[in-house]
Design a protein around this motif. Structure first.
Motif, PDB file in Angstrom:
ATOM      1  N   ASP A   1      32.849  10.804   8.545  1.00  0.00           N
ATOM      2  CA  ASP A   1      32.867   9.840   7.938  1.00  0.00           C
ATOM      3  C   ASP A   1      32.158  10.135   6.067  1.00  0.00           C
ATOM      4  OD1 ASP A   1      30.151  10.644   8.704  1.00  0.00           O
ATOM      5  OD2 ASP A   1      29.766   8.416   9.177  1.00  0.00           O
ATOM      6  N   ALA A   2      32.618   8.973   5.468  1.00  0.00           N
ATOM      7  CA  ALA A   2      32.434   8.349   3.860  1.00  0.00           C
ATOM      8  C   ALA A   2      30.509   8.814   3.651  1.00  0.00           C
ATOM      9  CB  ALA A   2      33.401   7.774   2.713  1.00  0.00           C
ATOM     10  N   GLY A   3      29.870   9.537   2.780  1.00  0.00           N
ATOM     11  CA  GLY A   3      28.929   8.803   2.730  1.00  0.00           C
ATOM     12  C   GLY A   3      27.686   7.669   1.943  1.00  0.00           C
ATOM     13  N   MET A   4      27.290   7.178   1.698  1.00  0.00           N
ATOM     14  CA  MET A   4      27.225   5.921   1.515  1.00  0.00           C
ATOM     15  C   MET A   4      26.384   6.069   0.038  1.00  0.00           C
ATOM     16  SD  MET A   4      28.910   4.286   4.027  1.00  0.00           S
ATOM     17  CE  MET A   4      27.895   2.564   3.545  1.00  0.00           C
ATOM     18  N   GLY A   5      26.718   7.145  -1.071  1.00  0.00           N
ATOM     19  CA  GLY A   5      25.256   6.141  -1.986  1.00  0.00           C
ATOM     20  C   GLY A   5      24.658   7.469  -2.602  1.00  0.00           C
ATOM     21  N   PRO A   6      24.188   7.103  -3.168  1.00  0.00           N
ATOM     22  CA  PRO A   6      23.241   7.855  -4.060  1.00  0.00           C
ATOM     23  C   PRO A   6      22.339   8.692  -3.381  1.00  0.00           C
ATOM     24  CG  PRO A   6      22.726   5.913  -4.624  1.00  0.00           C
ATOM     25  CD  PRO A   6      23.770   5.611  -4.148  1.00  0.00           C
ATOM     26  N   GLY A   7      21.975   8.567  -2.008  1.00  0.00           N
ATOM     27  CA  GLY A   7      20.415   8.663  -1.410  1.00  0.00           C
ATOM     28  C   GLY A   7      19.585   8.651  -1.900  1.00  0.00           C
ATOM     29  N   TRP A   8      18.396   9.706  -1.832  1.00  0.00           N
ATOM     30  CA  TRP A   8      16.689   9.113  -2.238  1.00  0.00           C
ATOM     31  C   TRP A   8      16.181  11.324  -2.197  1.00  0.00           C
ATOM     32  CZ3 TRP A   8      15.117   5.850  -4.921  1.00  0.00           C
ATOM     33  CH2 TRP A   8      13.352   5.821  -5.192  1.00  0.00           C
ATOM     34  N   GLN A   9      16.063  11.599  -3.422  1.00  0.00           N
ATOM     35  CA  GLN A   9      16.059  12.959  -3.588  1.00  0.00           C
ATOM     36  C   GLN A   9      14.423  12.572  -3.167  1.00  0.00           C
ATOM     37  OE1 GLN A   9      16.633  14.793  -7.491  1.00  0.00           O
ATOM     38  NE2 GLN A   9      15.581  16.187  -6.661  1.00  0.00           N
ATOM     39  N   ALA A  10      13.718  14.004  -2.688  1.00  0.00           N
ATOM     40  CA  ALA A  10      12.163  14.466  -2.242  1.00  0.00           C
ATOM     41  C   ALA A  10      11.815  15.739  -2.395  1.00  0.00           C
ATOM     42  CB  ALA A  10      11.848  13.857  -0.879  1.00  0.00           C
ATOM     43  N   GLY A  11      11.805  16.133  -3.673  1.00  0.00           N
ATOM     44  CA  GLY A  11      11.224  17.320  -3.988  1.00  0.00           C
ATOM     45  C   GLY A  11      12.513  17.782  -3.767  1.00  0.00           C
ATOM     46  N   ARG A  12      12.494  19.415  -3.171  1.00  0.00           N
ATOM     47  CA  ARG A  12      14.062  19.891  -2.991  1.00  0.00           C
ATOM     48  C   ARG A  12      14.731  19.332  -2.020  1.00  0.00           C
ATOM     49  NH1 ARG A  12       9.332  23.245  -3.085  1.00  0.00           N
ATOM     50  NH2 ARG A  12       8.779  24.274  -4.935  1.00  0.00           N
ATOM     51  N   ASP A  13      14.517  17.893  -1.301  1.00  0.00           N
ATOM     52  CA  ASP A  13      15.310  17.901  -0.119  1.00  0.00           C
ATOM     53  C   ASP A  13      15.785  16.433  -0.859  1.00  0.00           C
ATOM     54  OD1 ASP A  13      14.969  19.554   1.764  1.00  0.00           O
ATOM     55  OD2 ASP A  13      13.183  18.405   2.750  1.00  0.00           O
ATOM     56  N   LEU A  14      16.594  16.195  -0.068  1.00  0.00           N
ATOM     57  CA  LEU A  14      17.611  14.824  -0.477  1.00  0.00           C
ATOM     58  C   LEU A  14      18.215  14.292   0.834  1.00  0.00           C
ATOM     59  CD1 LEU A  14      19.228  13.160  -2.350  1.00  0.00           C
ATOM     60  CD2 LEU A  14      21.523  14.675  -1.567  1.00  0.00           C
ATOM     61  N   PHE A  15      17.270  12.742   1.051  1.00  0.00           N
ATOM     62  CA  PHE A  15      17.716  12.432   2.157  1.00  0.00           C
ATOM     63  C   PHE A  15      18.870  11.747   1.680  1.00  0.00           C
ATOM     64  CE2 PHE A  15      12.867  12.630   2.715  1.00  0.00           C
ATOM     65  CZ  PHE A  15      12.840  13.136   3.578  1.00  0.00           C
ATOM     66  N   TRP A  16      19.853  11.742   2.499  1.00  0.00           N
ATOM     67  CA  TRP A  16      21.600  11.112   2.587  1.00  0.00           C
ATOM     68  C   TRP A  16      22.101  10.559   3.320  1.00  0.00           C
ATOM     69  CZ3 TRP A  16      26.773  13.071   2.372  1.00  0.00           C
ATOM     70  CH2 TRP A  16      28.294  12.683   1.164  1.00  0.00           C
ATOM     71  N   SER A  17      22.769   9.477   3.658  1.00  0.00           N
ATOM     72  CA  SER A  17      23.803   8.493   4.754  1.00  0.00           C
ATOM     73  C   SER A  17      24.823   8.533   4.718  1.00  0.00           C
ATOM     74  CB  SER A  17      23.160   7.301   5.123  1.00  0.00           C
ATOM     75  OG  SER A  17      23.217   6.462   5.228  1.00  0.00           O
ATOM     76  N   THR A  18      25.578   8.893   5.830  1.00  0.00           N
ATOM     77  CA  THR A  18      26.559   8.560   6.065  1.00  0.00           C
ATOM     78  C   THR A  18      26.625   7.409   6.603  1.00  0.00           C
ATOM     79  OG1 THR A  18      27.088   9.852   7.932  1.00  0.00           O
ATOM     80  CG2 THR A  18      27.570  11.159   5.949  1.00  0.00           C
ATOM     81  N   ASN A  19      27.967   6.823   7.241  1.00  0.00           N
ATOM     82  CA  ASN A  19      27.936   5.964   8.241  1.00  0.00           C
ATOM     83  C   ASN A  19      27.069   6.234   9.458  1.00  0.00           C
ATOM     84  OD1 ASN A  19      28.476   2.894   8.562  1.00  0.00           O
ATOM     85  ND2 ASN A  19      29.859   3.356   9.668  1.00  0.00           N
ATOM     86  N   GLU A  20      27.298   6.934   9.873  1.00  0.00           N
ATOM     87  CA  GLU A  20      26.718   7.719  11.552  1.00  0.00           C
ATOM     88  C   GLU A  20      25.233   8.221  11.577  1.00  0.00           C
ATOM     89  OE1 GLU A  20      29.597   9.117  13.551  1.00  0.00           O
ATOM     90  OE2 GLU A  20      31.047   7.531  13.098  1.00  0.00           O
ATOM     91  N   ASP A  21      24.752   9.479  10.500  1.00  0.00           N
ATOM     92  CA  ASP A  21      23.890   9.503  10.468  1.00  0.00           C
ATOM     93  C   ASP A  21      23.122   9.464   9.274  1.00  0.00           C
ATOM     94  OD1 ASP A  21      24.212  11.766  12.608  1.00  0.00           O
ATOM     95  OD2 ASP A  21      26.385  11.741  11.766  1.00  0.00           O
ATOM     96  N   LEU A  22      21.918   9.645   9.022  1.00  0.00           N
ATOM     97  CA  LEU A  22      21.122  10.113   8.155  1.00  0.00           C
ATOM     98  C   LEU A  22      20.529  11.193   7.943  1.00  0.00           C
ATOM     99  CD1 LEU A  22      19.096   8.718   6.380  1.00  0.00           C
ATOM    100  CD2 LEU A  22      17.777   8.103   7.536  1.00  0.00           C
ATOM    101  N   LEU A  23      21.034  12.328   6.732  1.00  0.00           N
ATOM    102  CA  LEU A  23      20.619  13.715   6.758  1.00  0.00           C
ATOM    103  C   LEU A  23      19.306  13.786   5.679  1.00  0.00           C
ATOM    104  CD1 LEU A  23      24.362  14.272   6.863  1.00  0.00           C
ATOM    105  CD2 LEU A  23      22.615  14.398   8.458  1.00  0.00           C
ATOM    106  N   THR A  24      19.023  15.080   6.254  1.00  0.00           N
ATOM    107  CA  THR A  24      17.625  15.239   4.786  1.00  0.00           C
ATOM    108  C   THR A  24      18.813  17.257   4.502  1.00  0.00           C
ATOM    109  OG1 THR A  24      16.037  14.811   6.320  1.00  0.00           O
ATOM    110  CG2 THR A  24      15.561  16.811   5.258  1.00  0.00           C
TER     111      THR A  24
END
Length: 663
Positions: free
Chosen positions: A579-602
């Motif tokens: 499924d498509a991603g949901m916006g710009p996410g949030w950066q935590a240093g070298r990691d990016l938190f990013w959301s699709t409609n079904e999962d919250l990803l690091t």
């Protein structure tokens, strides 16, 4: 008599349930007369008729100072910028003639700036008389002033223009400044910007070209190449874990930053829900106060619990600190697109029309406003409220974006209703809400405008970046004058009917560079100073945002998440999801938190790998449609996910078992 002409830019956007409508932009302030005079001046320069050429350039500067001219296809710059580009490229004979003509005036301006300690005068000198002899000293001093003010990227760009090898598009001609010192200053700027690779590049130039150059850095004397190399190693050893922009960074290594559990959810039944109201803004936090808004009210919630930050004692207390009459909401966006601004303990929130207004009802109401709320001492007390209709009584302006705050100013994109909708930027006093300036940038011509409400502003180094589908503009913070505009023609048929991705355009302004989405599948790296493209990247999928920048990777999100090299735009990795991603996410240093409609990803930015996954909806929530994926924000060890139907806040930090939370 001055002749004005608009420049038409054809674009394609997407509107739900229909074929992509055709859009046209006209840009305000493009002067064909100024362009013709500049062309005539260039002809005189080619013929070495210096007096005639410089007379014409002087006239253009005097009469068209605030206008734009086309520097190359797809890029327009201010008249002072274009004149400085021309004079900086003069051959030695022409440069000598130019300096003989302007050096006296430039010297007087430099003396005035030095006596008053005046940065605006220095900026005027290096803009209008960039190729003059006094401009070299003014550039060096201006870099020092920016450095002292903490505007490191601006200092770097000014000092880079003094490098004889031509690192950037507009370099000072024939500099006499000691080159090892210039390279050292640029290297230190890169270090403070955590751009280690570029700092190492500067050291390489010192080793190759100035191996015996000496100086003092941090109170230590010695060879500049060795001093900077030692500083790089010290910086690398003591750099906070992660770097980046997340407020929880530094709590362990970047690889340990994980989602550790759900703090609260407005769908869980334990905290006030949003009922039938639509969450329109990605919440912003100050201390432990979370500002969340719908189109007619602002709530102040406790970030830790989701309950009212300042309880009223009423039985039905939902944390509201400001309410207004509900605005007509014809078709809400499938997710929040903006976030409130917070500066010095004051929250600035947009209220009024939201979502996708049709062309007949667009802004034809009295609800579009920005409010300032005291979070530091006033428990959300209203400090001021500015109605969009009061900005200019001759135009029906409405706030099309959430505000951004920079220094003592609040800025927002404004639009007018109708099929010929003006697009501009309004600047308000952060203290009083009074209008300081309003600058029209262009007009959107369309019967069905899918871009309204998706315009984005980013403030940095005394400038404002405006980004909307296919168009990027840089404005000055002090007076709203446009320094340059870049546009990309969007091709017919771009995007799929029903898609809401192709026009949600979020730029990333990082370390003096602008990474922007300029087409449905096109991104560009733009030079901060003049909008020139350093590279262009084409993608297989639609993209909507530049989301994060690592040491060597910049990531773009849309229907997939793609990392490209910061220097070339070359694809380095790509992550595709069902499924498509949901916006710009949030950066935590070298990691990016990013959301699709079904999962919250690091996601590990360097490798492009998913290091942690949290399924959505989270356990303990009621399975309510629409409260799955959403846009992300972060504050005080928390990760905030916003969807139209509500909010959920996760605890973020080092994971005890290295894996983080699961369903």
């Amino acid at each position: 008599m001055r002749l004005w002409a608009g420049l038409v830019v054809c674009l394609c956007g997407v509107i739900a349930g229909a074929a992509p409508p055709k859009l046209e932009y006209t840009l305000d302030g493009v002067s064909p007369l100024a362009e013709k005079r500049i062309e005539a001046a260039e002809d005189f320069l080619s013929a070495k008729q210096w007096d005639e050429a410089f007379r014409l350039l002087d006239e253009v500067l005097r009469e068209y100072r605030r206008d734009l001219v086309e520097a190359e296809p797809g890029r327009w710059v201010s008249v002072p910028r274009r004149v400085s580009e021309i004079t900086a490229a003069l051959e030695p004979e022409g440069l000598a003639a130019y300096r003989q003509r302007v050096d006296a005036q430039a010297s007087e301006l430099f003396r005035e700036a030095e006596a008053a300690g005046d940065v605006p005068r220095l900026e005027r000198l290096v803009t209008e008389f960039f190729a003059s002899t006094p401009a070299e000293g003014a550039l060096w001093r201006l870099g020092e002033r920016y450095w002292q003010a903490g505007e490191i990227a601006a200092a770097r760009d000014v000092w880079r223009s003094l490098i004889a090898e031509g690192m950037i598009a507009r370099n000072y001609p024939s500099p006499t400044m000691a080159q090892p010192l210039v390279w050292a200053r640029v290297a230190l700027c890169h270090l403070l910007l955590n751009d280690i690779d570029s700092a190492n590049g500067c050291v390489g130039r010192l080793y190759d070209n100035f191996p015996d150059a000496t100086g003092t850095i941090g109170g230590r004397e010695g060879l500049l190449k060795e001093l900077i190399l030692e500083t790089i190693e010290e910086r690398r050893a003591h750099r906070p874990a992660g770097g980046g922009s997340a407020p929880w960074q530094g709590a362990g290594s970047a690889a340990e930053t994980r989602v550790n559990g759900l703090r609260w959810s407005s769908a869980g039944g334990a905290v006030p829900s949003f009922g039938d109201r639509v969450v329109q803004e990605v919440p912003a936090a100050w201390s432990n106060v979370l500002l969340a808004s719908t189109n007619d009210r602002v709530r102040a919630l406790d970030l830790r619990t989701g309950r009212p930050a300042w309880p009223s004692g009423k039985r039905e207390d939902d944390g509201s600190v400001f309410e207004t009459d509900p605005a007509p909401l014809t078709d809400p966006w499938p997710r929040p697109l903006h976030r409130p601004a917070i500066g010095d303990g004051v929250g600035f929130v947009r209220l009024g029309v939201g979502g996708k207004p049709n062309r007949l009802s667009l802004l034809q109401n009295d609800t579009s406003r920005i409010v300032a709320l005291d979070l530091k001492a006033g428990e959300g007390k209203l400090l001021w409220s500015t109605m969009a209709g009061d900005l200019d009584r001759s135009q029906s302006w409405g706030f099309a974006s959430s505000p951004v705050v920079s220094e003592d100013r609040v800025l927002a994109v404004v639009r007018t209703p109708g099929t010929e909708s003006q697009l501009g930027v309004a600047c308000l006093s952060a203290r009083t809400g009074q209008r300081l300036w309003l600058r029209a940038v262009g007009t959107v011509l369309s019967e069905a405008d899918p871009l309204w409400g998706r315009e984005v502003l980013v403030a940095a180094s005394g400038r404002i970046v405006l980004n909307v589908a296919g168009l990027v503009a840089l404005l000055r913070l002090d007076d709203g004058s446009v320094e340059w505009v870049v546009r990309e023609s969007r091709r017919e048929g771009a995007g799929e009917p029903g898609s809401d991705l192709t026009a949600t355009i979020v730029p990333l302004v990082e370390k003096g560079t602008i990474y922007a989405v300029v087409g449905p599948r096109t991104a560009a790296c733009l030079d901060w100073e003049d909008g020139r493209r350093e590279w262009t990247a084409e993608f297989d999928d639609e993209i909507e945002a530049a989301v994060a920048r690592g040491e060597r990777i910049v990531a773009f999100a849309g229907r997939s998440l793609t990392g490209v090299h910061i220097w070339s735009g070359k694809p380095m990795w790509r992550l595709r999801f069902p499924d498509a991603g949901m916006g710009p996410g949030w950066q935590a240093g070298r990691d990016l938190f990013w959301s699709t409609n079904e999962d919250l990803l690091t996601v590990d930015l360097a490798r492009g790998s998913v290091v942690h996954r949290v399924p959505l909806p989270f356990r303990g929530e009621r399975g309510r449609e629409g409260i799955q994926g959403g846009w992300l924000s972060g504050a005080a060890g928390s990760l905030i996910l916003a969807a139209p139907a509500g909010l959920r806040v996760f605890e973020v930090g080092p994971s005890a078992d290295g894996r983080g939370a699961t369903r």
